[in-house]
Design an enzyme around this catalytic site. Structure first.
Site, short mmCIF file in Angstrom:
data_model
loop_
_atom_site.label_atom_id
_atom_site.label_comp_id
_atom_site.label_asym_id
_atom_site.label_seq_id
_atom_site.Cartn_x
_atom_site.Cartn_y
_atom_site.Cartn_z
N ASP A 43 0.78 -1.33 0.09
CA ASP A 43 0.22 0.15 0.01
C ASP A 43 0.81 1.37 0.07
OD1 ASP A 43 -1.91 1.91 0.38
OD2 ASP A 43 -2.46 1.15 2.45
N ASP B 274 -1.34 6.78 -7.16
CA ASP B 274 -1.77 5.83 -5.85
C ASP B 274 -1.64 4.44 -6.51
OD1 ASP B 274 -2.79 4.53 -4.03
OD2 ASP B 274 -4.72 5.48 -4.32
#
Length: 488
Positions: free
Chosen positions: A107, A310
């Site tokens: 992440d 992202d």
């Protein structure tokens, strides 16, 4: 996107940069490699409309509301391979003494690494394969690791000391998700993470991470066996590898087709990669950059805005007026018939594939970054079947951002690139790559060393016209969580 907040803000001193990197492969949850090991029971078929509707649904639930030249790379002890699980890419990570193996989601939008630990029935303990076999997933137990130690409330790493019963109590943390009822709670611990160089030399490091005793809500569907935060923060694993002296302060993630890829710690990229400085405009924790103009086909739009790269967002989200400028110019250059808006699609601009459809006739999309480097999108479209299977369509995989005041470059725009997150130099680098799977992927086991996995068949290919490339439909897409700081 779903979102969570890490409440135990930590402060770790950074060590001096060292030469070295570790690498792993990454894969998508819906890739055939993962389905063979973990099973595809109940999962939408890759390339279907339901598949992309599910991806966008995850994105919408995760919107933010706040803020190789002469280098040795290192990776997890089980190799550099990663696979995708429930829209998150994960890797084989071994922790503790004796080493225990976990499926850990990677992440770039959060900082805390945590594992399911001493948890009750809320922990996911197994998964079902397509053949109906139940595969056991490991649960971390500090008492069974000789190298484990607790982080107490009098530690400088504990940010919630005012919530502790005594100075020697375990330091608590709580992660809360934007999705209602979704959270993870537990305590901080220390243990050894087992890494290795590309040559197989062991490079272990002591790290601080969360012992997650409870996971609720959306989290039971996403990140089955833990989350590894990769944001720019002292508590994040890249920082701790630097402090341990096993890797320099940079890492790369490569996003190949069919949900496969790699992650390499200490990778500063190459001298011929393109680069742009990290702006820190949205948050100093995130990998956001300044875009000075973009080009759609032959049309150049002079503008300037900030966007966050992202890797955990499936598709690209743009705020106005950039969304309308990009999508309108794309639409005006497309020769194919636009799909009726009555069709239940998450994307606004979709087109019917016919025998005359030709991807070479579609407009290209390119961004010019601060500093002048061009970021050419490999393919801005996604291809899928309609729900009744009567015809096939392709869509411009860009959505209008209405839940935040910034844009997100999603993982679909990163496909076929090796993205370098050079935190020491504060730059984002990129270079085209096919992200070759050199080490293979192996599935879960109760042992630290997973068994070998037999070769798997390629994903279903969509029978398109001779020129329209279905590769985008099999792109490695996954959701990684941004974090926000919230109060208990």
């Amino acid at each position: 996107m779903f979102q969570f907040g890490f409440l135990c803000a930590m402060s770790l001193g950074l060590a001096s940069s060292v030469s070295g990197s570790l690498s792993f492969e990454i894969h998508h949850r819906f890739s055939e490699q993962v389905k063979t090991v973990l099973g595809g029971h109940g999962l939408p078929e890759m390339g279907s409309l339901d598949y992309y509707k599910a991806l966008v649904h995850r994105d919408r639930g995760r919107q933010l509301t706040s803020n190789n030249n002469n280098q040795t790379t290192i990776s997890f002890a089980q190799g550099n391979s990663t696979e995708e699980i429930s829209f998150l890419h994960y890797a084989n990570v071994t922790i503790g003494t004796p080493a225990q193996w976990f499926l850990v989601a990677l992440d770039t939008g959060s900082d805390l690494f945590w594992l399911p630990c001493n948890c009750n029935s809320t922990c996911v303990r197994s998964m079902e394969t397509d053949q109906g076999e139940r595969i056991k997933l490991n649960i971390y137990n500090p008492s069974k690791s000789k190298s484990s130690s607790k982080v107490t409330c009098n530690s400088t790493l504990c940010a919630l000391r005012n919530r502790c019963i005594s100075p020697v109590s375990d330091c608590p943390y709580r992660i809360r998700y934007l999705s209602p009822g979704s959270k993870s709670t537990g305590v901080l611990v220390e243990d050894v993470i087992h890494m290795s160089t590309e040559e197989g030399e062991a490079r272990d490091a002591r790290i601080t991470f969360g012992c997650s005793e409870s996971q609720l809500g959306l989290f039971k569907e996403v990140a089955v066996n833990g989350i590894m935060g990769l944001a720019i923060a002292d508590i994040a694993v890249p920082n701790m590898l630097v402090k341990a002296g096993v890797a320099s302060d940079s890492f790369s993630m490569c996003f190949g087709p069919n949900g496969k890829g790699t992650i390499s710690f200490g990778d500063k990229g190459s001298s011929d990669q393109l680069e742009t400085p990290l702006s820190g405009t949205i948050s100093p924790m995130f990998y956001d950059v300044s875009i000075t103009k973009f080009k759609v086909g032959k049309v150049t739009v002079d503008t300037e805005f900030t966007a966050t790269f992202d890797s955990g967002t499936a598709v690209t989200w743009l705020i106005e007026p950039y969304y309308t400028a990009l999508t309108t110019n794309f639409h005006l250059s497309v020769p194919d018939r636009r799909l009726s808006k009555s069709v239940d699609s998450p994307f606004e601009f979709c087109y019917i594939i016919t025998s005359t459809s030709d991807e070479d006739k579609l407009p290209s999309v390119s961004f010019e970054m601060k500093g002048g480097a061009a970021y050419d999108v490999f393919s801005p479209i996604l291809v899928f079947d309609t729900s009744d299977g009567s015809f096939q369509v392709y869509c411009l995989a860009v959505l209008k951002q209405v839940n935040a005041d910034f844009s997100i470059i999603g993982q679909n725009f990163m496909t076929n690139y090796r993205i370098v997150h050079d935190r020491e130099r504060r730059i984002l680098g990129w270079k085209k790559s096919n992200c070759n799977d050199t080490n293979g992927f192996t599935g879960p086991t109760a042992l630290a060393k997973p068994p070998s996995m037999a070769p798997t068949s390629s994903p279903r290919t969509i029978n398109l016209s001779s020129r329209l490339n279905p590769l985008a439909a099999a792109s490695s897409l996954f959701i990684i969580c941004f974090i926000s700081f919230v109060s208990l």
